[in-house]
Design an enzyme around this catalytic site. Structure first.
Site, PDB file in Angstrom:
ATOM      1  N   SER A  11       1.171  -1.128  -0.241  1.00 45.37           N
ATOM      2  CA  SER A  11      -0.393   0.027  -0.334  1.00 45.37           C
ATOM      3  C   SER A  11       1.307   0.885  -0.190  1.00 45.37           C
ATOM      4  CB  SER A  11      -1.106   0.091   1.320  1.00 45.37           C
ATOM      5  OG  SER A  11      -0.015   0.190   2.027  1.00 45.37           O
TER       6      SER A  11
ATOM      7  N   LEU B 119      10.589  -6.353   5.263  1.00 41.96           N
ATOM      8  CA  LEU B 119      10.541  -6.862   6.495  1.00 41.96           C
ATOM      9  C   LEU B 119      12.493  -7.511   7.126  1.00 41.96           C
ATOM     10  CD1 LEU B 119       7.021  -8.286   6.916  1.00 41.96           C
ATOM     11  CD2 LEU B 119       8.015  -6.558   8.000  1.00 41.96           C
TER      12      LEU B 119
ATOM     13  N   ILE C 287      18.758  -4.450   5.472  1.00 42.50           N
ATOM     14  CA  ILE C 287      19.804  -4.558   4.163  1.00 42.50           C
ATOM     15  C   ILE C 287      21.214  -4.958   4.480  1.00 42.50           C
ATOM     16  CG2 ILE C 287      20.700  -2.718   3.051  1.00 42.50           C
ATOM     17  CD1 ILE C 287      17.512  -3.708   2.636  1.00 42.50           C
TER      18      ILE C 287
ATOM     19  N   HIS D  38       8.472   3.814   9.113  1.00 42.27           N
ATOM     20  CA  HIS D  38       8.041   2.858  10.330  1.00 42.27           C
ATOM     21  C   HIS D  38       6.961   3.205  11.196  1.00 42.27           C
ATOM     22  CE1 HIS D  38       8.592   0.167  13.094  1.00 42.27           C
ATOM     23  NE2 HIS D  38       8.417   1.167  14.786  1.00 42.27           N
TER      24      HIS D  38
HETATM   25  C1  GRF Z   1       3.366  -0.665   7.191  1.00 40.47           C
HETATM   26  O1  GRF Z   1       2.735  -0.796   8.096  1.00 40.47           O
HETATM   27  C2  GRF Z   1       4.656   0.217   7.308  1.00 40.47           C
HETATM   28  O2  GRF Z   1       4.750   0.583   7.917  1.00 40.47           O
HETATM   29  C3  GRF Z   1       4.824  -1.420   7.247  1.00 40.47           C
HETATM   30  O3  GRF Z   1       4.934  -2.475   6.523  1.00 40.47           O
HETATM   31  C4  GRF Z   1       3.358  -2.046   6.971  1.00 40.47           C
HETATM   32  C5  GRF Z   1       2.797  -2.931   5.414  1.00 40.47           C
HETATM   33  O4  GRF Z   1       3.105  -1.789   4.426  1.00 40.47           O
HETATM   34  N1  GRF Z   1       6.672  -1.135   6.758  1.00 40.47           N
HETATM   35  P1  GRF Z   1       2.810  -2.081   2.951  1.00 40.47           P
HETATM   36  O5  GRF Z   1       1.391  -1.786   3.539  1.00 40.47           O
HETATM   37  O6  GRF Z   1       3.007  -3.433   2.299  1.00 40.47           O
HETATM   38  O7  GRF Z   1       3.361  -0.651   1.957  1.00 40.47           O
END
Ligand code: GRF
Length: 200
Positions: A17, A94, A97, A113
């Protein structure tokens, strides 16, 4: 001579997202950048679907496929160099790096974050766990942070934060949604600043 758009690599591990919000902001003309490549640590995630729909190249680089961190770093660096990336954006990514990548892109890797770092960050603090910890702490506010990435989780210099209230009766899901809405605004805004502040 106007600068060409800032070339981004967006790293993702999940729904994507934040990638979507970045693509939308670029399409709306509010961020002078382009997503040159999306890098994922696993196949079959929503971020890949979003990238494909937007015509963006996807490279899946699964850490478990490499015999060493050096091999993983070399693979990531090859992808970044091939795409002539200016800025690496970790958006729901996740994995740590590798140091060699952090050094090669010193000051040019940002992460979003879903909490107010330095609180509620570090290894294992991601997704629902973050919001559960915030609620368990009794904190009356939470928020999101965009920071520069170093070789540790969630520890680099903070670039920007947005605060949201913790509401009575909040569940981790309700708090996560309130924080995510701000992430979708904060991350594009920080990337836009990187694009604006380049030397002509
Ligand atoms: C979000 O809360 C982001 O801050 C964390 O992963 C969650 C999902 O992110 N790092 P996304 O919808 O995959 O961009």
């Amino acid at each position: 001579m106007p600068l060409s758009p800032l070339r981004l690599a967006v790293f993702a591990s999940g729904g994507g997202s934040n990638l979507g919000a970045l693509l939308d902001a670029i399409a709306a003309g509010s961020v002078d950048a382009c997503v040159a490549v999306v890098v994922t640590d696993r196949p079959g995630i929503g971020a890949i679907d979003r990238a494909t729909a937007a015509g963006v190249d996807v490279q899946t680089v699964a850490p478990g496929d490499f015999a060493s961190e050096a091999d993983l770093a070399a693979a990531l660096l090859a992808v970044l160099e091939a795409a002539a990336v200016d800025l690496v954006v970790l958006a729901g990514y996740l994995k740590r790096i590798p140091q060699a990548v952090v050094e090669a892109y010193d000051g040019r890797i940002v992460n979003v974050h879903p909490a107010l770092l330095p609180d509620f960050g570090g290894a294992g603090m991601y997704g629902r766990r973050v919001h559960e910890a915030v609620l368990a702490s009794g904190a009356r506010e939470s928020g999101c942070t965009v920071h520069l990435v170093d070789a540790d989780y969630d520890r680099g210099p903070i670039l920007a934060q947005v605060r949201v209230p913790v509401m009575d009766g909040d569940t981790p899901e309700r708090l996560a949604a309130r924080v995510l809405a701000e992430e979708h605004r904060l991350l594009p805004a920080v990337v836009a600043t990187f694009a604006r502040e380049r030397e002509p």
